[in-house]
Design an enzyme around this catalytic site. Structure first.
Site, mmCIF file in Angstrom:
data_model
loop_
_atom_site.group_PDB
_atom_site.id
_atom_site.type_symbol
_atom_site.label_atom_id
_atom_site.label_comp_id
_atom_site.label_asym_id
_atom_site.label_seq_id
_atom_site.Cartn_x
_atom_site.Cartn_y
_atom_site.Cartn_z
ATOM 1 C CG HIS A 12 -3.711 -6.147 0.173
ATOM 2 N ND1 HIS A 12 -2.689 -6.878 0.712
ATOM 3 C CD2 HIS A 12 -4.631 -7.062 -0.262
ATOM 4 C CE1 HIS A 12 -2.959 -8.179 0.612
ATOM 5 N NE2 HIS A 12 -4.130 -8.311 0.019
ATOM 6 N N GLY B 179 9.300 -10.983 -2.650
ATOM 7 C CA GLY B 179 9.165 -10.423 -1.305
ATOM 8 C C GLY B 179 7.797 -10.576 -0.673
ATOM 9 C CB CYS C 213 -16.169 9.644 2.738
ATOM 10 S SG CYS C 213 -17.414 10.201 3.924
ATOM 11 C CB CYS D 182 -20.262 10.763 0.657
ATOM 12 S SG CYS D 182 -18.543 11.302 0.528
ATOM 13 C CB VAL E 26 -0.945 0.007 1.235
ATOM 14 C CG1 VAL E 26 -1.909 -1.180 1.197
ATOM 15 C CG2 VAL E 26 -0.166 0.011 2.567
ATOM 16 C CG ASP E 27 5.134 0.664 -0.388
ATOM 17 O OD1 ASP E 27 4.878 0.749 -1.603
ATOM 18 O OD2 ASP E 27 5.912 -0.194 0.085
ATOM 19 C CB CYS F 11 -15.673 13.222 4.244
ATOM 20 S SG CYS F 11 -16.203 13.466 2.554
HETATM 21 P P1 OAD Z 1 5.103 -10.381 4.837
HETATM 22 O O1 OAD Z 1 5.683 -9.498 5.888
HETATM 23 O O2 OAD Z 1 4.141 -11.425 5.257
HETATM 24 O O3 OAD Z 1 6.283 -11.124 4.065
HETATM 25 C C1 OAD Z 1 7.407 -10.435 3.597
HETATM 26 C C2 OAD Z 1 8.233 -11.403 2.781
HETATM 27 O O4 OAD Z 1 9.333 -10.695 2.242
HETATM 28 C C3 OAD Z 1 8.819 -12.562 3.589
HETATM 29 O O5 OAD Z 1 8.643 -13.780 2.865
HETATM 30 C C4 OAD Z 1 10.306 -12.214 3.711
HETATM 31 O O6 OAD Z 1 11.130 -13.391 3.738
HETATM 32 C C5 OAD Z 1 10.528 -11.424 2.449
HETATM 33 N N1 OAD Z 1 11.602 -10.416 2.509
HETATM 34 C C6 OAD Z 1 11.966 -9.638 3.550
HETATM 35 N N2 OAD Z 1 12.951 -8.795 3.202
HETATM 36 C C7 OAD Z 1 13.211 -9.040 1.897
HETATM 37 C C8 OAD Z 1 14.110 -8.489 0.938
HETATM 38 N N3 OAD Z 1 14.955 -7.505 1.263
HETATM 39 N N4 OAD Z 1 14.108 -8.977 -0.317
HETATM 40 C C9 OAD Z 1 13.254 -9.997 -0.659
HETATM 41 N N5 OAD Z 1 12.388 -10.546 0.189
HETATM 42 C C10 OAD Z 1 12.356 -10.081 1.441
HETATM 43 O O7 OAD Z 1 4.497 -9.405 3.717
HETATM 44 P P2 OAD Z 1 3.422 -9.749 2.598
HETATM 45 O O8 OAD Z 1 3.609 -11.107 2.044
HETATM 46 O O9 OAD Z 1 3.428 -8.596 1.656
HETATM 47 O O10 OAD Z 1 -2.125 -7.159 4.125
HETATM 48 O O11 OAD Z 1 2.084 -9.714 3.440
HETATM 49 C C11 OAD Z 1 0.871 -9.867 2.775
HETATM 50 C C12 OAD Z 1 -0.179 -9.019 3.422
HETATM 51 O O12 OAD Z 1 -0.242 -9.301 4.824
HETATM 52 C C13 OAD Z 1 0.081 -7.530 3.380
HETATM 53 O O13 OAD Z 1 -0.298 -6.943 2.155
HETATM 54 C C14 OAD Z 1 -0.742 -7.036 4.506
HETATM 55 C C15 OAD Z 1 -0.383 -8.060 5.546
HETATM 56 O O14 OAD Z 1 -1.276 -8.224 6.579
HETATM 57 C C16 OAD Z 1 -2.986 -6.193 4.423
HETATM 58 O O15 OAD Z 1 -2.671 -5.203 5.045
HETATM 59 C C17 OAD Z 1 -4.363 -6.457 3.926
#
Ligand code: OAD
Length: 243
Positions: A106, A174, A114, A117, A90-91, A135
């Protein structure tokens, strides 16, 4: 690389930019409880608490720059004829690196929505001057992100499924591949014959399906991997050095 290419990214691609991941040793879900901060129920109970957390995350992200992995993906978009970038992040760092078409599964932390609305708009102020923000219609604003228990934006998810089902290559970068439905996209691609390439510092449930497993930080690995598959770029690079 021949045929359609899809890339699925997760928090790990932004780790070297300084954005915290969720499940690593310093991950956000180690110090915070998602059910208190990232669910519709949490927001209904205590919008100020939820907004304080999002305002803190926005401040952290505002101090971060895209890294070479984000930039390589922007370059891939500009040179590959059939390329789709899907992110769970989301960054907004993909767009900051120059990616123009990003399927954000996400949502985006820089947008507010809002609760009365339904209007959405970008708000990049950090910190926000008023918490919780409101809002113009008087309704309470929320971050335009997907919380646990909420559906993903349907058109975005549909486009992601479609791209995953027909791609020849899928790079999975990642992500811990633990959160659904995003984690199913590489499985669909694999079932339909795509070659999976995983870039991660550690194993994930997808590792056994991957034809290529690139272990290490994405910001280092991805530019090398791309350069090796893009001889034109290497030639151009060496010409520049000679000149
Ligand atoms: P995670 O924090 O679950 O996983 C991050 C992954 O990146 C792990 O597998 C790490 O091993 C890997 N990692 C860390 N540093 C790295 C690097 N420098 N290079 C390559 N890989 C690296 O994050 P997400 O899988 O994105 O959802 O999590 C999925 C969702 O869970 C997010 O979008 C968020 C969270 O709850 C919502 O907010 C809805």
């Amino acid at each position: 690389m021949k045929g359609p290419v899809v890339v699925l990214t997760g928090a790990g691609i932004s780790a070297e930019s300084g954005v915290p991941t969720f499940r690593g040793p310093d991950g956000l879900w180690r110090s915070f409880r998602p059910e208190e901060l990232a669910t519709p129920e949490a927001f209904a109970r205590d919008p100020l608490l939820v907004w304080e957390w999002y305002d803190w995350r926005r401040q952290r992200i505002a101090a971060c720059q895209p890294n070479p992995a984000h930039r390589v993906l922007a370059e891939m978009e500009s040179v590959l004829p059939d390329f789709t970038l899907i992110t769970q992040n989301v960054d907004g760092l993909h767009q900051a690196a120059g990616s123009r078409r990003v399927l954000e599964l996400h949502g985006n932390i820089w947008r507010v929505r809002c609760t009365r609305c339904g209007q959405t708009r970008e708000d990049r102020r950090v910190p926000l001057p008023e918490l919780p923000p409101r809002c113009a219609c008087g309704g309470l604003l929320r971050p335009d992100v997907v919380w646990f228990g909420e559906p993903l934006p349907a058109p975005v998810l549909e486009a992601a499924w479609e791209a995953a089902a027909r791609c020849r290559w899928m790079l999975v970068i990642g992500t811990s591949a633990l959160v659904q439905p995003a984690a199913s996209l590489p499985i669909v691609a694999h079932r339909n014959g795509a070659r999976l390439v995983e870039v991660n510092i550690s194993d994930t449930p997808l590792t056994p399906l991957a034809e290529e497993v690139l272990r290490g930080p994405a910001a280092e690995i991805l530019p090398r991997w791309w350069a090796a598959r893009n001889p034109q770029k290497q030639v151009a690079g060496s010409r520049r050095q000679e000149a």
